[in-house]
Motif scaffolding. Structure first.
Motif, short mmCIF file in Angstrom:
data_model
loop_
_atom_site.label_atom_id
_atom_site.label_comp_id
_atom_site.label_asym_id
_atom_site.label_seq_id
_atom_site.Cartn_x
_atom_site.Cartn_y
_atom_site.Cartn_z
N GLY A 197 -2.84 1.58 14.20
CA GLY A 197 -2.58 1.36 12.84
C GLY A 197 -2.98 -0.05 12.41
N LEU A 198 -3.00 -0.95 13.30
CA LEU A 198 -3.51 -2.23 12.89
C LEU A 198 -5.07 -2.21 12.71
N LEU A 199 -5.67 -1.52 13.44
CA LEU A 199 -7.28 -1.26 13.19
C LEU A 199 -7.51 -0.40 11.74
N LEU A 200 -6.70 0.50 11.42
CA LEU A 200 -6.66 1.00 10.03
C LEU A 200 -5.97 0.24 9.05
N ALA A 201 -5.17 -0.31 9.14
CA ALA A 201 -4.25 -1.05 7.94
C ALA A 201 -5.02 -2.64 7.84
N GLY A 202 -5.70 -3.08 8.69
CA GLY A 202 -6.03 -4.20 8.44
C GLY A 202 -6.99 -4.51 7.32
N PRO A 203 -8.13 -3.79 7.34
CA PRO A 203 -9.00 -3.77 6.09
C PRO A 203 -8.27 -3.61 4.83
N LEU A 204 -7.61 -2.65 4.92
CA LEU A 204 -6.85 -2.01 3.55
C LEU A 204 -5.86 -3.35 3.04
N ALA A 205 -5.15 -3.92 4.13
CA ALA A 205 -4.31 -5.00 3.82
C ALA A 205 -4.90 -6.32 3.04
N THR A 207 -7.93 -6.24 1.49
CA THR A 207 -8.20 -5.85 0.03
C THR A 207 -7.15 -5.87 -0.85
N ALA A 208 -5.97 -5.52 -0.62
CA ALA A 208 -4.82 -5.33 -1.27
C ALA A 208 -4.27 -6.68 -1.59
N ALA A 236 1.45 -2.72 -9.07
CA ALA A 236 0.59 -1.56 -8.44
C ALA A 236 0.00 -1.83 -7.27
N SER A 237 -0.72 -3.01 -7.11
CA SER A 237 -1.36 -3.49 -5.61
C SER A 237 -0.21 -3.32 -4.65
N LEU A 238 0.72 -4.20 -5.18
CA LEU A 238 2.10 -4.19 -4.14
C LEU A 238 2.34 -2.79 -3.67
N ALA A 239 2.62 -1.92 -4.90
CA ALA A 239 3.21 -0.53 -4.38
C ALA A 239 2.44 0.03 -3.54
N GLY A 240 0.66 -0.27 -3.86
CA GLY A 240 -0.12 0.68 -2.94
C GLY A 240 -0.08 0.16 -1.55
N MET A 241 0.11 -1.29 -1.30
CA MET A 241 0.42 -1.71 0.02
C MET A 241 1.68 -1.21 0.59
N LEU A 242 2.74 -0.95 -0.18
CA LEU A 242 3.74 -0.53 0.47
C LEU A 242 3.57 0.85 0.55
N LEU A 243 2.95 1.73 -0.09
CA LEU A 243 2.78 3.15 0.06
C LEU A 243 1.84 3.30 1.54
N VAL A 254 3.24 5.30 4.89
CA VAL A 254 2.33 6.61 5.28
C VAL A 254 2.40 6.11 6.76
N LEU A 255 1.94 5.02 6.99
CA LEU A 255 1.62 4.47 8.62
C LEU A 255 3.10 4.40 9.25
N GLY A 256 4.16 4.02 8.73
CA GLY A 256 5.41 4.31 9.20
C GLY A 256 5.80 5.58 9.56
#
Length: 830
Positions: free
Chosen positions: A25-33, A35-36, A320-327, A331-333
């Motif tokens: 999850g860290l490898l996947l969520a790191g770049p996305l986080a 950007t957001a 919207a950006s925060l919602a994207g991060m929360l979404l 999903v990861l959770g």
């Protein structure tokens, strides 16, 4: 090459699935986080920038408001110094408004970063304005005008700095410049032309220097008028519709300003002078300036709305950006939870639910999937949670009801205190004035009216307090025999002042057979409903009109004849007993048939708001309700354009009803026999009394009520600390303690005084009148009329609990009872 993969596989096999999925999850969520987060920061900066623009507009409004007040005060004070005495009332009102605007301005610019754009010395500016408001003798009209103008220059400079402080974007820069710089400068220039022109016109003679200075101000106003006209195109940034509307209004205001400037210069060229010309000139300029200020406010509101829209858009994008991060996190959770669907995870869920239950959270359901022992345990815990929630809800409801009752009691105590405190001053000083001569007949009548109105208000306060604290009191009245003539006369007297102001004559006519008539009712409610009906007859009358109050006593025979007549109403036909009739006949506007049908509806005012007549529309509704509760009725007849007749009918008490009529309250004026009799019966008071009271008005009332007792010494202390210090060095025969002092409660102060104070010198060797000891004698004096406050004071050992407002006769009698008796005078107990 093969050793490294084998080692890695071995490491992966040694860690838990939870750890493996966390790494994935860290490898996947790191770049996305990342950007957001960058998007959040960018949109956050946009939100901050828009908010700064909104703050700038709002603080600019503070500057403009103070600028207008200073300019108006400059003109009025300069005109007054020039000799126009008729501007004094307007100047006083302007000074009050200027003080309020100055306080708001100082508070708004007290914190960073606004202190950077405020005038260099805000306290100094405030001190200078307050000095100017006092119109010092050292200031001429020119000196006053220059000092005011220097202040307005500082305010204009602050407005310019606000306009350029918060990074205003280029497309709307001209609009902001128009708001912060040009329009405020134009308003100030017109204010100078208005102020100096009015001062010049007010002067009985003026020379070329004054005219030259005026022309300088007028020329500056003309230049700024042209500049504002040229920059009106900047309003296009607001949008076509809004810009056209504001531009049209701005054009009208600028045209009016140009007209004022031309009219003003014409007056100066013609050498007009005098107070009337100065006042007209000032009002003409004020209308123009207020119109331009209103346009400036509209422009500020439009720009603020535009900035608010930008802020809202940036906030939405940030959300919207925060919602994207929360979404993404959700999903990861969810995926993470799918990999952890095991016994350990279910036990951890049950553990968390148990912790919430232990912390008092009974709303979250306890549920675990499956049918095994863990699921059954979760079901039993959930059942226990439901039962605990119901028990806690029942308990919370009971506590809420107790808290509501305590809150109501505290509110009533504050309410009663806040009303009784000014009533103490009104009634006390009214009683003192009765002793001061000479007073004219009109002054004596006015004094009696003040006393009557204050006593009536005190009765209403007592009624409301009783209704709110006694269950069922709202539906009951104190039904006692009441002599009707004094009540009607008191109601007429209460309304006489408002009748004189309205130019309406009010007259009372009492038929001979009604002089001793009595009814069974509540005297306070009778006075209230009669005042409402007579007051309506005055309010809805016309200047030069008349209100006649007719009091008659109808015998059973007369009532029967009325019921049999063809013109009698249905309600009159049902009444055959002796009645007391109060008829209120006015020569006012009258009412139409449709208005009569709505007359007694609550909040129905029958067009009174359109006519500018004050009121709530509850007077007649309450009057009928009170009258019917006492067994009476009210009949109304009216002719539109000619007047109305209100007949209030109450059953009359028979002369042999067994009730003893209460003697009417007579408010004797100065010089009357009643007043002289009251003075001759005054007891002689001597001794030393300490009065601990933080309200100086209440202290003055006490001293004024007892000033005629030369042998009675009263020492006033503003707080408990002063009283305790005085008790160490002096002794007093009686302590009067306010219940609520700024540093200590009255009851607690009594306890501390009782532990250290000595009895008064006059009481030494005589013993306490209450019990023969030399204990401290104290009485609590308070505007808190609740039974709880009284019980606490008496339980602590105080001799009595006196409720404000204080009556002089009762006060003197109580003091005669508690203080040592002078030689040759019997005690109160004897």
């Amino acid at each position: 090459m093969t050793a490294a993969p084998a080692t890695f596989r071995h490491w992966l096999g040694s860690v838990s699935f939870r750890t493996k999925f966390l790494l994935f999850g860290l490898l996947l969520a790191g770049p996305l986080a990342v950007t957001a987060g960058f998007a959040l920061a960018t949109f956050g900066q946009q939100v901050d920038a828009a908010q700064r623009r909104i703050d700038a507009l709002q603080h600019g409004q503070l500057v403009r408001t103070l600028l207008l007040s200073v300019a108006r005060h400059r003109g009025l004070s300069t005109t007054l110094l020039s000799g126009a005495e008729d501007q004094s009332a307007a100047l006083v009102a302007t000074q009050r408004q200027l003080e309020r605007d100055l306080q708001t301005f100082t508070a708004g610019f007290s914190a960073l970063p606004w202190s950077a754009v405020a005038p260099p010395d805000v306290p100094g500016l405030a001190q200078e304005l307050r000095t100017l408001m006092r119109l010092p003798a050292t200031h001429s009209e020119q000196s006053s005008f220059r000092r005011h103008t220097a202040i307005t220059e500082e305010l204009l400079a602050a407005s310019r700095r606000i306009g350029g402080m918060f990074g205003i974007d280029a497309p709307s820069a001209s609009a902001y410049a128009l708001t912060y710089v040009e329009l405020p400068a134009l308003v100030e220039a017109l204010g100078r032309q208005r102020g100096w022109g009015s001062s010049t016109l007010a002067a009985r003679q003026y020379g070329q220097p004054e005219v030259d200075q005026y022309l300088l101000y007028a020329g500056g106003a003309q230049q700024l008028l042209n500049a504002v006209r040229a920059d009106a195109a900047a309003l296009a940034v607001l949008g076509a519709t809004q810009a056209d509307t504001i531009k049209a209004a701005l054009g009208d205001a600028l045209q009016a300003a140009a007209g004022f400037s031309e009219r003003s210069m014409a007056l100066i060229r013609q050498r007009e002078q005098g107070d009337a010309a100065a006042a007209d000139h000032f009002r003409d300029g004020t209308r123009v300036i207020e119109a331009l200020a209103a346009i400036n406010n509209r422009l500020m509101v439009a720009l603020e709305a535009r900035a608010e829209a930008e802020r809202r858009g940036a906030s939405q994008r940030r959300a919207a950006s925060l919602a994207g991060m929360l979404l993404l996190a959700v999903v990861l959770g969810a995926v993470y939870r799918a990999f952890l669907n095991s016994t350990v995870d279910r036990l951890q869920s049950l553990e968390r639910s148990s912790q919430r239950l232990a912390q008092g959270d009974f709303d979250a359901a306890i549920a675990v999937e499956g049918r095994d022992e863990i699921a059954r345990l979760a079901a039993m815990l959930d059942t226990m949670r439901e039962r605990l929630r119901e028990a806690v809800a029942d308990r919370a409801g009971g506590l809420a009801a107790q808290q509501a009752d305590r809150t109501k009691t505290e509110f009533l105590a504050r309410w009663s205190h806040d009303l009784r405190t000014p009533l103490n001053a009104i009634i006390g000083f009214a009683q003192v004035l009765e002793e001061r001569a000479p007073l004219s007949a009109a002054q004596g009548a006015d004094l009696r009216q003040i006393h009557i109105a204050a006593a009536h208000m005190l009765n209403l306060v007592n009624d409301v307090l009783e209704v709110a604290t006694t269950p069922g009191a709202a539906t009951t009245q104190q039904m006692l025999p009441v002599e009707i003539v004094p009540v009607v006369a008191e109601a007429v007297e209460m309304m006489s002042a408002s009748a004189r102001s309205a130019g309406v004559e009010v007259a009372l006519h009492v038929a001979g057979d009604a002089e001793r008539s009595r009814v069974l009712g509540d005297r306070t409610r009778l006075l209230q409903l009669l005042s409402n009906v007579i007051g309506n007859a005055v309010k809805f009358n016309r200047r030069g009109g008349r209100v006649d109050v007719l009091l008659t006593h109808e015998t059973p025979a007369a009532a029967t004849a009325l019921a049999a007549s063809a013109s009698a109403s249905a309600s009159a036909a049902a009444r055959a007993d002796a009645q007391v009739v109060v008829s209120v006949v006015d020569s006012g506007r009258g009412m139409s048939a449709s208005q009569l049908t709505r007359l007694f509806r609550p909040y129905e005012r029958l067009g009174a708001a359109r006519l500018g007549i004050p009121g709530t529309g509850l007077g007649l509704s309450n009057a009928r309700q009170f009258l019917e509760a006492m067994g009476g009725v009210i009949d109304v007849t009216s002719i539109e354009g000619e007047g109305s007749r209100f007949e209030l009918r109450l059953p009359a008490l028979a002369p042999d009803s067994g009730w003893a009529a209460a003697a009417p309250v007579v408010l004797a004026g100065p010089g009357t026999d009643a007043a002289a009799a009251g003075r001759s019966a005054t007891p002689t008071l001597r001794g030393r009394v300490a009065y601990v009271e933080d309200d100086p008005v209440n202290a003055l009332v006490m001293q004024a009520l007892l000033q005629r007792h030369e042998e009675l010494e009263i020492a006033v202390f503003p707080d408990g600390a002063a009283a305790l210090r005085a008790a160490q060095h002096a002794a007093y025969d009686l302590w009067l303690l306010d219940l609520n002092l700024p540093d200590i409660g009255g009851v607690e102060l009594f306890r501390q005084l009782a532990a250290s104070a000595q009895p008064g010198p006059a009481a030494a060797g005589m013993g306490n009148s209450a019990g023969g000891s030399l204990a401290l004698q104290a009485v609590i004096v308070s505007a808190d009329a609740t039974a709880q406050a009284r019980a606490v004071a008496l339980a602590a050992g105080c001799l009595d609990f006196w409720v404000k407002p204080l009556d002089r006769d009762r006060l003197e009698a109580d003091l005669a009872r508690l203080l040592p008796n002078p030689p040759g005078q019997p005690s109160a107990a004897a």
